[in-house]
Design a protein around this motif. Structure first.
Motif, PDB file in Angstrom:
ATOM      1  N   SER A   1       1.775  -0.668 -94.615  1.00 13.46           N
ATOM      2  CA  SER A   1       1.996  -2.105 -94.814  1.00 13.46           C
ATOM      3  C   SER A   1       0.687  -2.832 -95.139  1.00 13.46           C
ATOM      4  CB  SER A   1       2.692  -2.741 -93.610  1.00 13.46           C
ATOM      5  OG  SER A   1       1.933  -2.597 -92.454  1.00 13.46           O
ATOM      6  N   GLU A   2      -0.426  -2.381 -94.580  1.00 11.49           N
ATOM      7  CA  GLU A   2      -1.728  -2.964 -94.935  1.00 11.49           C
ATOM      8  C   GLU A   2      -2.031  -2.721 -96.407  1.00 11.49           C
ATOM      9  OE1 GLU A   2      -5.098  -2.123 -92.343  1.00 11.49           O
ATOM     10  OE2 GLU A   2      -3.677  -1.655 -90.737  1.00 11.49           O
TER      11      GLU A   2
ATOM     12  N   GLU B   1       0.198  -2.224 -98.799  1.00 18.39           N
ATOM     13  CA  GLU B   1       1.110  -3.069 -99.576  1.00 18.39           C
ATOM     14  C   GLU B   1       0.576  -4.493 -99.704  1.00 18.39           C
ATOM     15  OE1 GLU B   1       5.720  -1.907 -99.384  1.00 18.39           O
ATOM     16  OE2 GLU B   1       4.853  -2.450 -97.437  1.00 18.39           O
ATOM     17  N   ARG B   2       0.137  -5.060 -98.590  1.00 16.98           N
ATOM     18  CA  ARG B   2      -0.398  -6.436 -98.613  1.00 16.98           C
ATOM     19  C   ARG B   2      -1.628  -6.529 -99.512  1.00 16.98           C
ATOM     20  NH1 ARG B   2       1.054  -6.189 -93.173  1.00 16.98           N
ATOM     21  NH2 ARG B   2      -1.075  -5.704 -92.540  1.00 16.98           N
ATOM     22  N   TYR B   3      -2.501  -5.565 -99.404  1.00 20.69           N
ATOM     23  CA  TYR B   3      -3.721  -5.534-100.223  1.00 20.69           C
ATOM     24  C   TYR B   3      -3.367  -5.479-101.710  1.00 20.69           C
ATOM     25  CZ  TYR B   3      -7.812  -3.446-102.478  1.00 20.69           C
ATOM     26  OH  TYR B   3      -8.844  -3.154-103.335  1.00 20.69           O
TER      27      TYR B   3
ATOM     28  N   GLU C   1      -0.511  -6.260-103.201  1.00 24.99           N
ATOM     29  CA  GLU C   1       0.172  -7.497-103.607  1.00 24.99           C
ATOM     30  C   GLU C   1      -0.845  -8.618-103.835  1.00 24.99           C
ATOM     31  OE1 GLU C   1       3.035  -8.194-100.533  1.00 24.99           O
ATOM     32  OE2 GLU C   1       4.389  -6.643-101.286  1.00 24.99           O
ATOM     33  N   GLU C   2      -1.861  -8.660-103.004  1.00 24.89           N
ATOM     34  CA  GLU C   2      -2.899  -9.691-103.116  1.00 24.89           C
ATOM     35  C   GLU C   2      -3.697  -9.568-104.413  1.00 24.89           C
ATOM     36  OE1 GLU C   2      -7.080 -10.173-100.888  1.00 24.89           O
ATOM     37  OE2 GLU C   2      -5.351 -10.339 -99.568  1.00 24.89           O
TER      38      GLU C   2
END
Length: 86
Positions: free
Chosen positions: A75-76, A78-80, A82-83
């Motif tokens: 999930s980390e 994925e967030r990275y 997406e950012e």
């Protein structure tokens, strides 16, 4: 970081990239080792060049190696991603 890749070939069904991060470094030839593997395959020369350019930008501009090596879960990542894709 290691970047194993397939040659440009009609046997490549789809252009794509995969990421593998391992906890312990893997020994590679010539005394090198890596814990981050970015693997890719391209259907044609243009796709190959595009992937190489995108990966170069990802690694140099977005501190990819440093940030990914510190991540603890998917999930980390994925967030990275997406950012930076915004």
């Amino acid at each position: 970081i290691a970047m194993p890749h397939a040659g440009i070939s009609e046997n490549v069904l789809e252009t794509g990239i995969s990421l593998l991060v391992v906890n312990e470094r893997v020994s590679l030839p010539e005394g090198r080792n890596a814990s981050i593997f970015l693997s890719f395959a391209a259907k044609n020369k243009n796709d190959n060049i595009d992937i190489m350019n995108d990966l170069f930008e990802l690694i140099t501009k977005y501190e990819f190696i440093n940030k990914v090596s510190k991540m603890k879960n998917y999930s980390e990542l994925e967030r990275y991603l997406e950012e930076i894709i915004k």
